[in-house]
Design a protein around this motif. Structure first.
Motif, mmCIF file in Angstrom:
data_model
loop_
_atom_site.group_PDB
_atom_site.id
_atom_site.type_symbol
_atom_site.label_atom_id
_atom_site.label_comp_id
_atom_site.label_asym_id
_atom_site.label_seq_id
_atom_site.Cartn_x
_atom_site.Cartn_y
_atom_site.Cartn_z
ATOM 1 N N GLN A 46 0.831 -1.200 0.000
ATOM 2 C CA GLN A 46 0.000 0.000 0.000
ATOM 3 C C GLN A 46 0.864 1.247 0.000
ATOM 4 O OE1 GLN A 46 -2.572 -0.437 3.429
ATOM 5 N NE2 GLN A 46 -4.139 -1.524 2.234
ATOM 6 N N GLN A 47 1.962 1.216 0.749
ATOM 7 C CA GLN A 47 2.857 2.365 0.822
ATOM 8 C C GLN A 47 3.458 2.675 -0.554
ATOM 9 O OE1 GLN A 47 6.478 1.790 3.107
ATOM 10 N NE2 GLN A 47 6.482 3.937 3.754
ATOM 11 N N GLU A 48 3.854 1.635 -1.278
ATOM 12 C CA GLU A 48 4.453 1.839 -2.594
ATOM 13 C C GLU A 48 3.432 2.367 -3.599
ATOM 14 O OE1 GLU A 48 7.865 -1.644 -2.200
ATOM 15 O OE2 GLU A 48 5.851 -2.106 -2.930
ATOM 16 N N VAL A 49 2.214 1.839 -3.565
ATOM 17 C CA VAL A 49 1.166 2.344 -4.462
ATOM 18 C C VAL A 49 0.884 3.806 -4.158
ATOM 19 C CG1 VAL A 49 -1.251 2.139 -5.139
ATOM 20 C CG2 VAL A 49 0.130 0.083 -4.825
ATOM 21 N N ALA A 50 0.822 4.151 -2.883
ATOM 22 C CA ALA A 50 0.569 5.539 -2.499
ATOM 23 C C ALA A 50 1.671 6.455 -3.018
ATOM 24 C CB ALA A 50 0.453 5.644 -0.982
ATOM 25 N N ARG A 51 2.918 6.031 -2.885
ATOM 26 C CA ARG A 51 4.032 6.857 -3.357
ATOM 27 C C ARG A 51 3.971 7.045 -4.869
ATOM 28 N NH1 ARG A 51 8.667 5.650 -5.607
ATOM 29 N NH2 ARG A 51 8.450 3.428 -5.137
ATOM 30 N N LEU A 52 3.723 5.966 -5.596
ATOM 31 C CA LEU A 52 3.648 6.057 -7.053
ATOM 32 C C LEU A 52 2.450 6.888 -7.514
ATOM 33 C CD1 LEU A 52 4.533 2.352 -7.914
ATOM 34 C CD2 LEU A 52 5.945 4.356 -8.399
ATOM 35 N N ALA A 82 -0.180 4.147 -11.651
ATOM 36 C CA ALA A 82 0.684 3.412 -10.729
ATOM 37 C C ALA A 82 0.448 1.909 -10.812
ATOM 38 C CB ALA A 82 0.455 3.903 -9.302
ATOM 39 N N LEU A 83 -0.804 1.522 -10.960
ATOM 40 C CA LEU A 83 -1.154 0.103 -11.015
ATOM 41 C C LEU A 83 -1.108 -0.439 -12.440
ATOM 42 C CD1 LEU A 83 -4.188 0.091 -8.540
ATOM 43 C CD2 LEU A 83 -1.875 -0.749 -8.113
ATOM 44 N N GLN A 84 -0.749 0.410 -13.399
ATOM 45 C CA GLN A 84 -0.664 0.022 -14.802
ATOM 46 C C GLN A 84 -1.961 -0.625 -15.275
ATOM 47 O OE1 GLN A 84 2.897 -2.335 -15.362
ATOM 48 N NE2 GLN A 84 4.245 -0.614 -14.927
#
Length: 280
Positions: A46-52, A82-84
């Motif tokens: 979740q942290q990585e998705v939020a950053r992207l 972010a999620l392509q």
């Protein structure tokens, strides 16, 4: 009772939470994070998705937990990137998160044709068939259409000919009620869907500037979505000026959603039409 039933989501199908978790866990997303930071076999946290996505982890988590909020188009587009997500997945994201589809792209009105679509038009013979773009510029025709309407294959505009050319008022039987009013209603509907489209703005401007009667009909404020299924009458030079009736079949190709494909199915001789409807 499964988790979806407990969450009250069963009647609406998969929840947004379920879809987001599935999307961010896809292995293809591993490349979005530097190798030195990869700690899982697949997917993103979740942290990585939020950053992207350019938002806080708390903001993203609230979405994945299904908490209602006013999610902006910028946020949803950033999340889709972010999620392509594919275009269809992005569409579902909007429907689930915002209760509406994403805005349709505005761009120009230049249409797209390919060999397969042209073959489809050709296969409709002896019935005339054509494809037009969002602003009714004709981008493809078959041979019968060119016979019936010799002006059409030269990238003409259907609405400009139908509503402004003097001969159209004779060739399109009951021009005012069966053709002009429905056509203007379709233009109003598409203009509302694509308010920034330059080609549509120019079309509306030209039509209103070119005819007093068109301006009067436009002022009625009518709205129509399409002409599929209606029966109309024509009086063309190709038929020696004799009146013929056609049933309009209109569709949108799934691959080219900015195009309309229309087939004019000629009705049997002696067919009677009143007020644009067929009588058996």
């Amino acid at each position: 009772m499964d988790a979806r039933e407990q969450d009250g989501e069963d009647s609406a199908g998969e929840s947004l939470s379920e879809l987001l978790r599935a999307w961010r866990r896809r292995p293809l997303l591993r490349g979005r994070v530097p190798a030195a930071q990869q700690r899982r076999a697949q997917g993103l946290s979740q942290q990585e998705v939020a950053r992207l996505s350019g938002v806080s982890e708390r903001w993203y988590r609230s979405l994945e937990l299904g908490k209602p909020a006013n999610f902006s188009a910028d946020f949803l587009d950033g999340l889709a990137s972010a999620l392509q997500l594919s275009p269809v997945e992005r569409h579902v994201l909007y429907l689930k998160a915002a209760g509406r589809p994403p805005a349709e792209p505005e761009g120009d009105t230049e249409g797209v044709m390919d060999e397969q679509l042209q073959h489809f038009l050709d296969s409709q013979a002896p019935n005339p068939a054509y494809a037009s773009d969002i602003a009714w510029n004709i981008v493809g025709t078959n041979a019968p259409l060119a016979d019936w309407f010799p002006w059409a294959p030269h990238r003409a505009n259907l609405m400009r000919w139908s509503l402004l050319r003097p001969e159209a008022r004779h060739q399109l039987v009951d021009w005012r009620n069966d053709w002009a009013r429905p056509y203007l209603g379709q233009i109003r509907y598409v203009r509302a869907r694509h308010p920034q489209n330059a080609g549509l703005r120019e079309l509306e401007r030209d039509l209103l500037a070119g005819s007093r009667e068109v301006r009067e009909l436009w002022a009625l404020g009518e709205v129509h979505d399409h002409s599929d299924g209606v029966v109309r009458r024509l009086r063309l030079p190709f038929h020696g000026g004799n009146e013929v009736s056609v049933s309009v079949v209109a569709m949108v190709p799934m691959r080219f959603r900015a195009l309309r494909v229309v087939v004019l199915m000629q009705m049997p001789r002696g067919h009677v039409v009143r007020n644009g409807e067929r009588e058996g």
